[in-house]
Motif scaffolding. Structure first.
Motif, PDB file in Angstrom:
ATOM      1  N   CYS A  24       0.836  -1.202   0.000  1.00 59.11           N
ATOM      2  CA  CYS A  24       0.000   0.000   0.000  1.00 59.11           C
ATOM      3  C   CYS A  24       0.871   1.253   0.000  1.00 59.11           C
ATOM      4  CB  CYS A  24      -0.888  -0.007   1.250  1.00 59.11           C
ATOM      5  SG  CYS A  24      -1.983   1.420   1.431  1.00 59.11           S
ATOM      6  N   GLU A  40      -1.424   6.559   2.066  1.00 58.01           N
ATOM      7  CA  GLU A  40      -2.818   6.116   2.084  1.00 58.01           C
ATOM      8  C   GLU A  40      -3.106   5.099   3.174  1.00 58.01           C
ATOM      9  OE1 GLU A  40      -5.169   7.380   0.163  1.00 58.01           O
ATOM     10  OE2 GLU A  40      -3.786   8.661  -0.948  1.00 58.01           O
ATOM     11  N   LYS A  71      -5.661   5.448   6.236  1.00 59.63           N
ATOM     12  CA  LYS A  71      -7.091   5.482   5.906  1.00 59.63           C
ATOM     13  C   LYS A  71      -7.691   4.074   5.841  1.00 59.63           C
ATOM     14  CE  LYS A  71      -6.116   9.427   2.870  1.00 59.63           C
ATOM     15  NZ  LYS A  71      -6.116   9.883   1.454  1.00 59.63           N
ATOM     16  N   ILE A  72      -6.837   3.083   5.576  1.00 59.74           N
ATOM     17  CA  ILE A  72      -7.313   1.735   5.286  1.00 59.74           C
ATOM     18  C   ILE A  72      -7.013   0.767   6.421  1.00 59.74           C
ATOM     19  CG2 ILE A  72      -7.112  -0.179   3.631  1.00 59.74           C
ATOM     20  CD1 ILE A  72      -6.168   1.976   1.600  1.00 59.74           C
ATOM     21  N   VAL A 115      -7.870  -4.065   9.528  1.00 58.04           N
ATOM     22  CA  VAL A 115      -8.433  -3.418   8.349  1.00 58.04           C
ATOM     23  C   VAL A 115      -9.632  -2.584   8.801  1.00 58.04           C
ATOM     24  CG1 VAL A 115      -9.495  -3.778   6.093  1.00 58.04           C
ATOM     25  CG2 VAL A 115      -7.648  -5.277   6.864  1.00 58.04           C
ATOM     26  N   TRP A 173     -13.404  -1.187   4.409  1.00 62.63           N
ATOM     27  CA  TRP A 173     -12.377  -1.605   3.467  1.00 62.63           C
ATOM     28  C   TRP A 173     -12.283  -3.127   3.301  1.00 62.63           C
ATOM     29  CZ3 TRP A 173      -9.688   0.816  -0.168  1.00 62.63           C
ATOM     30  CH2 TRP A 173      -9.693   2.199  -0.165  1.00 62.63           C
ATOM     31  N   ARG A 181     -13.486  -4.285   0.091  1.00 62.77           N
ATOM     32  CA  ARG A 181     -12.799  -3.726  -1.077  1.00 62.77           C
ATOM     33  C   ARG A 181     -11.450  -4.410  -1.336  1.00 62.77           C
ATOM     34  NH1 ARG A 181     -12.878   2.679  -1.136  1.00 62.77           N
ATOM     35  NH2 ARG A 181     -12.508   2.222  -3.359  1.00 62.77           N
ATOM     36  N   ILE A 241      -8.343   2.278  -5.343  1.00 63.59           N
ATOM     37  CA  ILE A 241      -7.764   1.439  -4.286  1.00 63.59           C
ATOM     38  C   ILE A 241      -6.242   1.531  -4.356  1.00 63.59           C
ATOM     39  CG2 ILE A 241      -7.526  -0.923  -3.410  1.00 63.59           C
ATOM     40  CD1 ILE A 241     -10.271  -1.532  -4.656  1.00 63.59           C
TER      41      ILE A 241
END
Length: 568
Positions: free
Chosen positions: A457, A461, A464-465, A481, A485, A488, A525
């Motif tokens: 990742c 970002e 946020k996830i 997680v 998410w 996703r 994503i």
């Protein structure tokens, strides 16, 4: 001052420091698709590796060799250009004969290319300590740190490293070798009853066991049995426990008869838990949790008694530092303000570590300059085989192919990563949005169905996830997680809702960061699947030809060139 560090036993490697700068650390398993954990097959490989970086044996000012099993020294039976030789190295850890980790255990001579060379050797644990601390942010800042070392043949041991004052020894936390974790996997679960032939067998089982326990859950009555049996077997005043402590000191599992007592302990546990009717996956999850709790309890007690309430810096080294759950449990304790685990905590970092010990003799304890991609270079592409095509392709096009096709791509970029984790330089990259992708990748790699794949990742970002979503560039901690998410990125989520996150920045892996950024634009994503690219049981692919020969993925992207199987 050019210093060459050698690891001659399993996880063999050659590392070179020029002053405090790491020039390279090349692991034998990552050359020519060698088997994982390969030792040094013949000393002739040393000048070959040096030559690949434009160096000669004569350029090296100092040679340093990692120690091995024993409390005084160890004789290694090796080969030099096919001729059998014996080379004596230092012990496994500090001992009466070698009390200081930062002082050489012995000096000897060996021959490479007909040249008589002088070497020094240190205790094996010393390489873990030096390589881990000197690669840490604490060394960069000139700060002291605790260093916890726990590997296969060692009891967990705690040290205090102060760059101004040296190393203080805090001793062991509890008397259990790290191999006990894998041995539990040979006593319960899918590997129950498999013959324990070599240490390599155990190393393979340990990694699989970390994945398998996700199928179970810790059981309080089983943990109670483990605690009681552990105390009775290893720490009580019974004649057997006293004899164990008198004869087993954590000087290497090949040197000491340490396996028999551990197997006896596991046998007692098995007899006691069978009456509880607990399935093996729950027993193993309980064993994992028991060791985590024991490790946290004992290190907190020792640190508080020794130095106070902190918060303190902590480094963790040795093969047990590959356990992401234990790492995360330690990092979460308020006693530790910051924690460092390098990408090479196991013996893959030992050559680098002993080279660093050589540096310390001349410069004192301090930082080394290094990059996670300091391994072997990719082999050249001499021809594209029949059935494959090649063309230039930028990150944007590869991201589009990933997004539109949903198919995985082998990515071979730059020099090999240090340590056992593929971080994007020797990886299979795939979309994480398809819940079937984990099974697809496990099938491609001929792995067990319960094995997870990691999310890679963009570092900016990640918060946020993932929770905490802190920068973790080496896949050595677990993260929850965040809500919203899971649906996703289902392919990278463990059964307990966590993920072994790898964050990527453009500073460390610019091509992979660019690929993620382009994929993010297309899909929304900023996450892809990442798993190692290799033949089953071997080190990472050393070249494009190997990935094409393997042929289980139809696209290979390397150094800006996309190779595609015809008709894919």
């Amino acid at each position: 001052m050019i210093i060459c560090g050698l690891k001659l036993t399993h996880d063999g490697a050659v590392a070179l420091l020029d002053g405090d700068r790491l020039v390279f650390s090349v692991e034998i398993e990552k050359l020519a698709n060698n088997r994982r954990y390969s030792d040094m097959p013949d000393l002739r490989v040393i000048p070959e590796i040096l030559a690949s970086f434009g160096c000669r044996v004569a350029d090296v000012d100092e040679w340093v060799i990692d120690g091995w099993d024993g409390d005084v020294s160890r004789d290694l039976e090796l080969a030099d250009h096919g001729r059998a030789i014996t080379l004596t190295v230092g012990p496994y850890r500090e001992s009466a004969s070698s009390p200081s980790l930062t002082s050489p255990s012995l000096t000897g001579q060996f021959t490479i290319d007909g040249k008589e060379l002088v070497y020094t050797s240190y205790p094996h644990a010393a390489g873990h300590l030096a390589g881990t601390y000197c690669s840490s942010p604490f060394a960069d800042r000139g700060e002291p740190s605790f260093v916890l070392i726990w590997d296969g043949g060692l009891f967990p041991r705690l040290y205090w490293v102060d760059p101004d004052r040296g190393v203080d020894n805090g001793g062991e936390l509890f008397p259990l070798i790290g191999h006990a974790y894998a041995m539990a996997g040979l006593s319960f679960g899918p590997f129950r009853g498999l013959p324990q032939k070599t240490k390599t067998d155990e190393l393979s089982v340990a990694g699989k066991l970390m994945a398998y326990i996700a199928l179970g859950k810790a059981d309080t009555p089983v943990i109670d049995v483990l605690r009681e049996t552990f105390h009775e077997t290893f720490e009580s005043k019974t004649p057997e426990a006293v004899r164990y402590r008198e004869t087993i000191g954590g000087f290497g599992s090949l040197f000491e008869p340490s396996r028999a007592p551990v197997n006896a302990f596991l046998g007692k546990v098995r007899d006691r838990v069978e009456a509880l009717g607990v399935p093996d996956e729950d027993v193993l999850a309980s064993f994992h949790q028991f060791l985590e709790e024991l490790l946290v309890e004992r290190i907190e007690a020792k640190v508080r008694e020794w130095k106070g309430d902190g918060p303190w810096n902590l480094c963790f080294a040795g093969g047990c530092a590959l356990n992401i759950n234990w790492n995360s449990a330690l990092r979460a304790r308020s006693l530790f303000g910051e924690m460092w685990v390098p990408p090479f905590p196991n013996d893959s970092g030992s050559a680098l570590g002993v080279a660093t010990l050589g540096m310390i003799q001349h410069r004192g304890i301090g930082p080394i300059t290094w990059h996670p991609q300091s391994g072997s270079a990719l082999g050249p592409v001499t021809e594209v085989p029949c059935g494959w095509t090649s063309r230039r392709a930028a990150a944007a096009e590869v991201a589009r192919l990933l997004h539109e096709s949903g198919e995985p791509v082998v990515v071979l970029e730059g020099r090999a990563e240090l340590g056992p984790r593929a971080l994007g330089g020797r990886s299979i990259i795939a979309p994480a949005a398809d819940p079937a992708m984990k099974d697809r990748l496990n099938d491609i790699k001929n792995r067990e169905s319960y094995r997870p794949v990691a999310p890679i990742c963009l570092v900016e970002e990640a918060p946020k996830i993932f929770d905490p979503g802190t920068p973790d560039p080496y896949m050595l901690f677990d993260h929850d997680v965040r809500e919203g998410w899971a649906s996703r990125i289902p392919a990278v989520i463990h059964l307990d809702g966590t993920a072994r996150l790898q964050t990527v920045s453009s500073d460390d892996f610019p091509e992979i960061a660019a690929l993620l950024a382009e994929y993010h634009k297309l899909s929304g994503i900023p996450v892809l699947c990442n798993t190692s690219a290799n033949f089953n049981g071997s080190g990472f692919f050393p070249d494009v030809a190997s990935a094409i020969e393997w042929g289980r993925v139809a696209r290979v992207w390397s150094e800006g060139v996309l190779y595609e199987r015809t008709g894919s």
